[in-house]
Design a protein around this motif. Structure first.
Motif, mmCIF file in Angstrom:
data_model
loop_
_atom_site.group_PDB
_atom_site.id
_atom_site.type_symbol
_atom_site.label_atom_id
_atom_site.label_comp_id
_atom_site.label_asym_id
_atom_site.label_seq_id
_atom_site.Cartn_x
_atom_site.Cartn_y
_atom_site.Cartn_z
ATOM 1 N N ILE A 144 2.438 -5.808 -6.576
ATOM 2 C CA ILE A 144 1.339 -4.845 -6.695
ATOM 3 C C ILE A 144 1.584 -3.665 -5.756
ATOM 4 O O ILE A 144 1.805 -3.856 -4.554
ATOM 5 N N LEU A 145 1.576 -2.467 -6.333
ATOM 6 C CA LEU A 145 1.685 -1.247 -5.521
ATOM 7 C C LEU A 145 0.379 -0.485 -5.719
ATOM 8 O O LEU A 145 -0.017 -0.205 -6.846
ATOM 9 N N ILE A 146 -0.285 -0.169 -4.626
ATOM 10 C CA ILE A 146 -1.632 0.383 -4.720
ATOM 11 C C ILE A 146 -1.769 1.588 -3.789
ATOM 12 O O ILE A 146 -1.427 1.495 -2.611
ATOM 13 N N LEU A 184 -4.710 -0.697 12.117
ATOM 14 C CA LEU A 184 -3.311 -0.360 12.347
ATOM 15 C C LEU A 184 -2.787 0.646 11.318
ATOM 16 O O LEU A 184 -2.060 1.577 11.661
ATOM 17 N N LEU A 185 -3.186 0.489 10.053
ATOM 18 C CA LEU A 185 -2.726 1.425 9.017
ATOM 19 C C LEU A 185 -3.217 2.830 9.305
ATOM 20 O O LEU A 185 -2.467 3.800 9.232
ATOM 21 N N GLU A 186 -4.508 2.920 9.629
ATOM 22 C CA GLU A 186 -5.121 4.226 9.864
ATOM 23 C C GLU A 186 -4.491 4.883 11.095
ATOM 24 O O GLU A 186 -4.163 6.071 11.086
ATOM 25 N N GLY A 189 0.843 -1.198 0.000
ATOM 26 C CA GLY A 189 0.000 0.000 0.000
ATOM 27 C C GLY A 189 0.875 1.244 0.000
ATOM 28 O O GLY A 189 1.891 1.292 0.689
ATOM 29 N N LEU A 190 0.477 2.240 -0.791
ATOM 30 C CA LEU A 190 1.160 3.535 -0.798
ATOM 31 C C LEU A 190 0.194 4.512 -0.133
ATOM 32 O O LEU A 190 -0.860 4.822 -0.687
ATOM 33 N N VAL A 191 0.557 4.942 1.076
ATOM 34 C CA VAL A 191 -0.379 5.696 1.900
ATOM 35 C C VAL A 191 0.170 7.098 2.143
ATOM 36 O O VAL A 191 1.330 7.242 2.540
ATOM 37 N N VAL A 194 -6.185 -5.663 2.354
ATOM 38 C CA VAL A 194 -5.586 -6.260 1.154
ATOM 39 C C VAL A 194 -4.059 -6.207 1.154
ATOM 40 O O VAL A 194 -3.417 -7.025 0.502
ATOM 41 N N VAL A 195 -3.467 -5.271 1.913
ATOM 42 C CA VAL A 195 -2.014 -5.111 1.769
ATOM 43 C C VAL A 195 -1.221 -6.012 2.716
ATOM 44 O O VAL A 195 -1.672 -6.349 3.806
#
Ligand SMILES: Nc1ncnc2c1ncn2[C@@H]1O[C@H](COP(=O)(O)OP(=O)(O)OP(=O)(O)O)[C@@H](O)[C@H]1O
Length: 310
Positions: free
Chosen positions: A189-191, A297-299, A35-37, A202-203
């Motif tokens: 995959i980079l999203i 966790l990402l958020e 993931g690109l965040v 998904v990441v």
């Protein structure tokens, strides 16, 4: 830099005096979804355009499946699939013709392009609209067509800019399953996405981009481990009635426990403290019906990093 997957080292790109990408170093593994965040304007699209060989960096090195997209853009385009955030569709072509034409541009012969179009229309759920002109497609349907187009030459590396935007819940689930399958087949995959709860599911890995710079693994780990809120609901009473017994069981001041709709919000400094907290509640005989992290966790990491950057 012979690693497959995606590699960027010290990449920079400015537009006049706007430093869109200041210093990006990242790796995205083969067989994984990364993931690109980053917040609006942090340089995600600029970075993806450079990786897709559509924009030259001012400095730095890039590799896509081992190929340098600056020195060999045609070679890089052969191995990568690119889905922009908005599909610049050929308005008068149908969805099928769009995929066939894209396939022909990637040197697939007529039969192969037609077979691939049929296969991809089914994968992205556009069979019923296959022969309608692209201009009549809704935003979400255009996104699906964009994804199909990116996959036409069966690329090893996928660069997807906000692929879930405009998709309805079922289409998002389908996208998630498709991305997991493509990664399981060994693709890279980079999203990028703003919908962090979607990315969360998904990441495998995440890269954080703040003000054009990738955030170091140490800073990400520190942000991820910082205390966070947990949501608690008891089975037999509402949040207001639950607050006092919960505070007593934890040895806390009841005034420091916020209520949000049906739930109490409990702040624990670490995951270990949260685990000890729920054990204390159960020991006190409280019927815990729900106990979950209030943010993924990402958020949580993203908000912490972004807060620190301001
Ligand atoms: N072609 C351009 N000319 C001038 N400035 C640009 C250009 N492209 C991007 N920028 C600027 O570079 C910065 C980064 O933009 P970019 O689109 O890469 O961000 P982003 O992270 O993709 O944002 P968003 O999440 O809003 O899509 C922004 O300040 C933007 O205005």
């Amino acid at each position: 830099m012979s690693t497959p997957g995606i590699v960027a080292r010290g990449v920079k790109r400015s537009f006049g005096n706007v430093h869109a990408v200041r210093d990006v170093t990242l790796e995205a593994r083969e067989g994984a979804v990364t993931g690109l965040v980053g917040p609006n304007g942090s340089g995600k699209t600029t970075l993806l355009l450079m990786l897709a060989s559509l924009l030259q960096p001012d400095e730095g090195e890039l590799r896509i499946g081992g190929i340098d997209p600056i020195a060999d853009p045609a070679g890089a385009r052969g191995v990568l699939g690119w889905m922009p955030d908005a599909l610049g569709a050929w308005q008068t072509l149908s969805a099928r013709e769009t995929i066939v034409t894209t396939g022909r541009l990637y040197d697939l012969d007529k039969e192969r392009s037609a077979a691939r179009a049929a296969e991809l229309l089914s994968i992205v759920g556009l069979e019923d609209l296959a022969d309608a002109p692209a201009r009549v497609l809704s935003r979400g349907q255009k996104q699906r067509l964009g994804l199909a187009r990116a996959l036409v030459h069966d690329p090893q590396v996928l660069l997807l800019d906000e692929p879930a935007s405009g998709l309805d819940p079922q289409a998002r689930i389908d996208l998630r399953l498709l991305l997991r399958r493509l990664a399981a087949e060994g693709r890279t995959i980079l999203i990028s996405s703003h919908i962090l709860s979607e990315l969360e599911e998904v990441v495998d890995d995440a890269v954080f981009l703040i003000a054009g710079e990738t955030v170091s693994a140490e800073r990400v780990a520190a942000a991820a481990s910082r205390g966070r809120m947990w949501r608690l609901r008891l089975a037999d009473r509402d949040a207001t009635a639950a607050a006092l017994p919960v505070a007593q069981a934890l040895g806390w001041d009841v005034n420091h426990i916020p209520i949000e709709r049906r739930d109490l919000l409990l702040h624990f400094a670490t995951d270990t403290d949260a685990a000890a907290g729920i054990a204390a509640l159960v020991r006190a005989g409280l019927p815990v019906a729900e106990f979950s992290a209030a943010t993924g966790l990402l958020e949580h990491t993203f908000l912490d990093l972004e807060g620190g950057a301001r």
